[in-house]
Scaffold this motif. Structure first.
Motif, PDB file in Angstrom:
ATOM      1  N   GLU A  57       0.822  -1.217   0.000  1.00 28.00           N
ATOM      2  CA  GLU A  57       0.000   0.000   0.000  1.00 28.00           C
ATOM      3  C   GLU A  57       0.853   1.264   0.000  1.00 28.00           C
ATOM      4  N   GLN A  78      -7.181  -4.773 -14.393  1.00 28.53           N
ATOM      5  CA  GLN A  78      -7.039  -5.124 -12.986  1.00 28.53           C
ATOM      6  C   GLN A  78      -6.613  -6.574 -12.793  1.00 28.53           C
ATOM      7  N   ASN A  80      -5.175  -9.651  -9.684  1.00 27.10           N
ATOM      8  CA  ASN A  80      -5.592 -10.143  -8.373  1.00 27.10           C
ATOM      9  C   ASN A  80      -4.977  -9.365  -7.213  1.00 27.10           C
ATOM     10  N   HIS A  81      -3.856  -8.677  -7.418  1.00 26.69           N
ATOM     11  CA  HIS A  81      -3.252  -7.871  -6.350  1.00 26.69           C
ATOM     12  C   HIS A  81      -3.633  -6.394  -6.445  1.00 26.69           C
ATOM     13  N   ASP A  82      -4.509  -6.047  -7.349  1.00 26.08           N
ATOM     14  CA  ASP A  82      -4.877  -4.648  -7.561  1.00 26.08           C
ATOM     15  C   ASP A  82      -6.178  -4.325  -6.841  1.00 26.08           C
ATOM     16  N   THR A  83      -6.050  -3.613  -5.739  1.00 23.36           N
ATOM     17  CA  THR A  83      -7.224  -3.236  -4.962  1.00 23.36           C
ATOM     18  C   THR A  83      -7.993  -2.125  -5.682  1.00 23.36           C
ATOM     19  N   ASP A  84      -9.233  -1.944  -5.302  1.00 28.11           N
ATOM     20  CA  ASP A  84     -10.025  -0.862  -5.880  1.00 28.11           C
ATOM     21  C   ASP A  84      -9.369   0.487  -5.580  1.00 28.11           C
ATOM     22  N   ARG A  85      -8.777   0.632  -4.408  1.00 26.69           N
ATOM     23  CA  ARG A  85      -8.087   1.875  -4.034  1.00 26.69           C
ATOM     24  C   ARG A  85      -6.938   2.150  -5.005  1.00 26.69           C
ATOM     25  N   LYS A  86      -6.148   1.131  -5.298  1.00 30.23           N
ATOM     26  CA  LYS A  86      -5.053   1.301  -6.255  1.00 30.23           C
ATOM     27  C   LYS A  86      -5.601   1.685  -7.628  1.00 30.23           C
TER      28      LYS A  86
END
Length: 183
Positions: A57, A78, A80-86
């Motif tokens: 993060e 996107q 699997n390691h890409d959060t919505d925040r990112k």
């Protein structure tokens, strides 16, 4: 020119990631992946990143990636390691074009590419007889084709010596593989 890549894993401070790629530290890996990208992808080119650009993060790491990229026409799918925040940061602050979890790219009149993070089985004859070829990342494999299927092509850095791969090279590799596949 259009280029594809995935699974940079910037900031992934685990030896099984950077060590497997031949680097002595995560910092060395991060610098070298960016350097290699900038060696081949210019400002006027188009770069597609098919997921897992950065882990953790740490927005500083992400901003260093963005500031270091020569290319400004960046598309992002996107992973699997890409959060919505990112994803919000990549799209809003870095001006990456976000495509959700997948998209279809039409390239010339006879080529279509399904771009996503995950390998997806595609067909040489999809509906209107134009091949639909999957371009993907995720698997960290060192070969270009998923289970020897010439219509499912890995663009991740692990199979391209940490370089992005051009669409022309992808087409050439696929054409060679199709010949072997159809024998």
């Amino acid at each position: 020119m259009i280029y594809f890549t995935s699974d940079w894993h910037i900031g992934h401070n685990k030896e099984f990631c950077y060590g497997k790629r031949g680097f002595s530290s995560v910092e060395e890996m991060d610098r070298e992946i960016l350097k290699r990208c900038n060696e081949v992808v210019g400002m006027g080119d188009e770069l597609w990143i098919l997921g897992d650009l950065a882990l953790g993060e740490d927005r500083y790491e992400w901003s260093e990636v963005y500031k270091s990229l020569v290319c400004r026409n960046v598309h992002f799918v996107q992973g699997n390691h890409d959060t919505d925040r990112k994803m919000d940061i990549y799209e809003d602050e870095y001006d990456f074009t976000y495509h959700g979890y997948s998209d279809v790219i039409k390239y010339s009149k006879r080529k279509r590419f399904y771009v996503c993070h995950y390998p997806t089985i595609c067909s040489p004859n999809h509906g209107d007889k134009i091949p639909l070829i999957c371009l993907y990342g995720h698997t960290h494999q060192t070969t270009n084709f998923y289970e020897n299927n010439p219509y499912v092509y890995h663009v991740g850095v692990d199979s391209h010596d940490c370089y992005p791969v051009s669409i022309e090279q992808i087409i050439k590799d696929i054409e060679q593989e199709v010949v072997k596949y159809e024998k």
